[in-house]
Design an enzyme around this catalytic site. Structure first.
Site, PDB file in Angstrom:
ATOM      1  N   ARG A  30       1.014  -1.574   0.338  1.00 25.69           N
ATOM      2  CA  ARG A  30       0.144  -0.043  -0.091  1.00 25.69           C
ATOM      3  C   ARG A  30       1.091   1.098   0.213  1.00 25.69           C
ATOM      4  NH1 ARG A  30      -4.763  -1.837  -0.433  1.00 25.69           N
ATOM      5  NH2 ARG A  30      -5.306  -3.674   1.469  1.00 25.69           N
ATOM      6  N   ASP A  31       0.787   2.295  -0.681  1.00 23.53           N
ATOM      7  CA  ASP A  31       1.469   3.209  -0.632  1.00 23.53           C
ATOM      8  C   ASP A  31       0.804   3.913   0.826  1.00 23.53           C
ATOM      9  OD1 ASP A  31       2.192   6.192  -3.394  1.00 23.53           O
ATOM     10  OD2 ASP A  31       1.590   6.476  -1.377  1.00 23.53           O
ATOM     11  N   GLU A  96       8.593  10.218  -8.569  1.00 31.51           N
ATOM     12  CA  GLU A  96       9.739  10.415  -6.811  1.00 31.51           C
ATOM     13  C   GLU A  96      10.692   9.332  -6.433  1.00 31.51           C
ATOM     14  OE1 GLU A  96       6.762  11.735  -4.284  1.00 31.51           O
ATOM     15  OE2 GLU A  96       6.785  14.436  -5.546  1.00 31.51           O
ATOM     16  N   HIS A 101       7.492   1.393 -10.719  1.00 32.58           N
ATOM     17  CA  HIS A 101       6.720   0.943  -9.446  1.00 32.58           C
ATOM     18  C   HIS A 101       5.203   2.005 -10.778  1.00 32.58           C
ATOM     19  CE1 HIS A 101       7.617   5.122  -8.565  1.00 32.58           C
ATOM     20  NE2 HIS A 101       6.611   5.389  -8.307  1.00 32.58           N
ATOM     21  N   HIS A 103       1.125   2.917 -10.170  1.00 33.17           N
ATOM     22  CA  HIS A 103       0.313   2.952  -9.371  1.00 33.17           C
ATOM     23  C   HIS A 103      -1.129   2.339  -9.280  1.00 33.17           C
ATOM     24  CE1 HIS A 103       2.696   7.039  -7.156  1.00 33.17           C
ATOM     25  NE2 HIS A 103       3.995   6.280  -8.231  1.00 33.17           N
TER      26      HIS A 103
HETATM   27  P1  AMP Z   1       6.363   8.420  -7.975  1.00 31.60           P
HETATM   28  O1  AMP Z   1       6.439  10.228  -8.153  1.00 31.60           O
HETATM   29  O2  AMP Z   1       5.469   8.118  -9.240  1.00 31.60           O
HETATM   30  O3  AMP Z   1       7.620   8.424  -8.392  1.00 31.60           O
HETATM   31  O4  AMP Z   1       5.981   7.586  -7.124  1.00 31.60           O
HETATM   32  C1  AMP Z   1       6.352   7.736  -5.558  1.00 31.60           C
HETATM   33  C2  AMP Z   1       5.332   7.418  -4.422  1.00 31.60           C
HETATM   34  O5  AMP Z   1       5.708   6.236  -3.442  1.00 31.60           O
HETATM   35  C3  AMP Z   1       3.992   7.991  -4.340  1.00 31.60           C
HETATM   36  O6  AMP Z   1       3.027   8.026  -4.009  1.00 31.60           O
HETATM   37  C4  AMP Z   1       4.859   7.893  -1.982  1.00 31.60           C
HETATM   38  O7  AMP Z   1       3.099   8.434  -1.644  1.00 31.60           O
HETATM   39  C5  AMP Z   1       5.155   6.519  -2.246  1.00 31.60           C
HETATM   40  N1  AMP Z   1       5.535   5.823  -1.434  1.00 31.60           N
HETATM   41  C6  AMP Z   1       7.137   6.775  -0.602  1.00 31.60           C
HETATM   42  N2  AMP Z   1       7.471   5.928   0.393  1.00 31.60           N
HETATM   43  C7  AMP Z   1       7.088   5.296   0.517  1.00 31.60           C
HETATM   44  C8  AMP Z   1       6.905   3.933   1.422  1.00 31.60           C
HETATM   45  N3  AMP Z   1       8.344   3.900   2.723  1.00 31.60           N
HETATM   46  N4  AMP Z   1       5.632   3.006   1.579  1.00 31.60           N
HETATM   47  C9  AMP Z   1       5.097   3.261   0.549  1.00 31.60           C
HETATM   48  N5  AMP Z   1       4.782   4.366  -0.399  1.00 31.60           N
HETATM   49  C10 AMP Z   1       5.826   5.080  -0.443  1.00 31.60           C
END
Ligand code: AMP
Ligand code: ZN
Length: 119
Positions: A30-31, A96, A101, A103
């Site tokens: 889970r995010d 980020e 990954h 979503h």
């Molecule tokens: P992106 O901007 O597509 O790289 O998405 C990165 C995602 O990783 C974001 O939706 C964050 O909320 C999520 N995220 C960051 N750290 C963690 C974590 N420790 N566990 C789960 N999700 C995370």
């Protein structure tokens, strides 16, 4: 990659995550900052920076990622009403975390594909 990569550290069990499905080659969790009632991240355990390098470097693994995403969508009850599967990639894509990954988003109407048009 390993210790420098957040999601490699989740794969290694060094950082906790709420895992919803695991296969030999993929992990779904889970995010931490959900943007929809269901927001699950699906990753390959092996480190690839983004979907372009994964898709070109190991298309079979990319397929396994999709199979895991589909299984999670089914488990979460998303198949009937639909869902969105999204790979943010690079600077313009707003990526980020540079471990590829998907979503998986669902559980409510998700609105337009982009918050605002850029065409
Ligand atoms: P992106 O901007 O597509 O790289 O998405 C990165 C995602 O990783 C974001 O939706 C964050 O909320 C999520 N995220 C960051 N750290 C963690 C974590 N420790 N566990 C789960 N999700 C995370
Ligand atoms: Zn990684």
């Amino acid at each position: 990659m390993g210790s420098d990569c957040l999601f490699c550290r989740i794969v290694a069990g060094e950082i906790p995550a709420t895992v919803v499905r695991e296969t030999d080659s993929t992990l779904a969790f889970r995010d931490i900052d959900p943007k929809a009632p269901v927001h699950v991240l699906v990753i390959p355990k092996e480190h690839y920076a983004d979907v372009a390098t994964l898709g070109q470097g190991d298309p079979a693994l990319a397929g396994e990622l999709l199979a895991t995403a589909a299984a999670v969508a089914e488990d979460e009850g998303l198949l009937g009403d639909g869902f969105r599967l999204m790979f943010n990639t690079g600077a313009y894509g707003g990526q980020e975390v540079f471990h590829v990954h998907a979503h998986l988003l669902g559980g409510a109407p998700l609105g337009p594909m982009l918050a605002r048009g850029v065409a």
